[in-house]
Design a protein around this motif. Structure first.
Motif, mmCIF file in Angstrom:
data_model
loop_
_atom_site.group_PDB
_atom_site.id
_atom_site.type_symbol
_atom_site.label_atom_id
_atom_site.label_comp_id
_atom_site.label_asym_id
_atom_site.label_seq_id
_atom_site.Cartn_x
_atom_site.Cartn_y
_atom_site.Cartn_z
ATOM 1 N N GLU A 1 33.604 26.555 -45.380
ATOM 2 C CA GLU A 1 33.925 27.804 -45.664
ATOM 3 C C GLU A 1 35.038 27.867 -46.693
ATOM 4 O OE1 GLU A 1 34.057 29.782 -42.224
ATOM 5 O OE2 GLU A 1 31.798 30.206 -42.027
ATOM 6 N N TYR B 1 23.527 26.159 -49.176
ATOM 7 C CA TYR B 1 23.764 27.149 -47.762
ATOM 8 C C TYR B 1 22.640 27.815 -47.361
ATOM 9 C CZ TYR B 1 27.809 29.945 -45.930
ATOM 10 O OH TYR B 1 28.878 30.649 -45.280
ATOM 11 N N LEU C 1 28.231 22.460 -40.031
ATOM 12 C CA LEU C 1 28.500 22.903 -41.270
ATOM 13 C C LEU C 1 28.889 21.539 -41.936
ATOM 14 C CD1 LEU C 1 30.701 26.132 -40.397
ATOM 15 C CD2 LEU C 1 28.743 26.108 -41.810
#
Length: 224
Positions: free
Chosen positions: A121, A97, A74
């Motif tokens: 996030e 994303y 991520l």
């Protein structure tokens, strides 16, 4: 008979250099080469050239390793230019994303409960809500829109590994068109009519089309 798959050089941890970072990167290499199911402490230790118990010096168990893998992948998220128009920023952040999940599908497969929100996030949610507030979007609509966008991206990314082969097959959509033409026209008149000018879509085209449709109420649809 297919040729044997070439062996990939194993990541080795020189004596005294084993660290969380080394373990995580070795796990990512193992996932890329053999898939998520291949990640066991024994396989990972073998890849690193250490004993399995050595891994527990840095991680309590395999789930902790997988959470660290998720955090590392991520962290590779590529943020768009913060100075661009709000709606275009929303579009580009969703592009990024989708690209992240398409590049690292293991993120979608790792299902380890965590009590913490991933940094990417959290930052994404904060910045999306801030942009929507500037666009005068009410709180309830903002929450619903973010949930819709995330689910849309996750759905497209989940289907991508299996369906990207369609993009590499120039005959795919012609076969689909022919399948519809073979069905009884009286039962499927709308689809038969569509076969006279049957559109083709790459996986990216589908993603763009859906994203445009979601963002259209906010002035986000681009001219065709």
């Amino acid at each position: 008979m297919s040729s044997p798959r070439p062996k990939t050089a194993r990541a080795r941890a020189p004596r005294g250099t084993l660290s969380p970072e080394v373990i995580v990167h070795a796990a990512i290499e193992l996932i890329d080469r053999d898939g998520l199911d291949a990640v066991t402490t024994r396989r990972l230790a073998d890849q690193l050239g250490v004993r399995p118990m050595s891994l527990y010096t840095h991680f309590r168990d395999k789930d902790a390793i997988l959470l660290a893998v998720t955090a590392e992948l991520l962290s590779r998220f590529e943020w768009p230019d913060p100075g661009i128009d709000d709606v275009e920023w929303l579009r580009q952040v969703m592009h990024a994303y989708f690209r992240l999940f398409a590049t690292y599908p293991a993120i979608l497969q790792i299902n380890v409960p965590s009590s913490e929100v991933a940094e990417v996030e959290a930052r994404m949610s904060e910045q999306i809500y801030a942009r929507l507030a500037r666009l005068k979007v009410d709180h309830r609509t903002a929450i619903g829109l973010l949930a819709t966008l995330i689910r849309f991206v996750l759905g497209c990314a989940t289907l991508y590994p299996a369906r990207r082969a369609w993009d590499e097959d120039p005959e795919h959509w012609e076969r689909v068109r022919q399948q519809w033409t073979r069905l009884p026209a009286e039962m499927y008149p709308a689809m038969h009519a569509a076969t006279t000018d049957f559109p083709t879509f790459t996986q990216w085209d589908v993603f763009e089309f859906g994203l445009d449709a979601i963002l259209a109420p906010f002035g986000g649809a681009r001219p065709v």
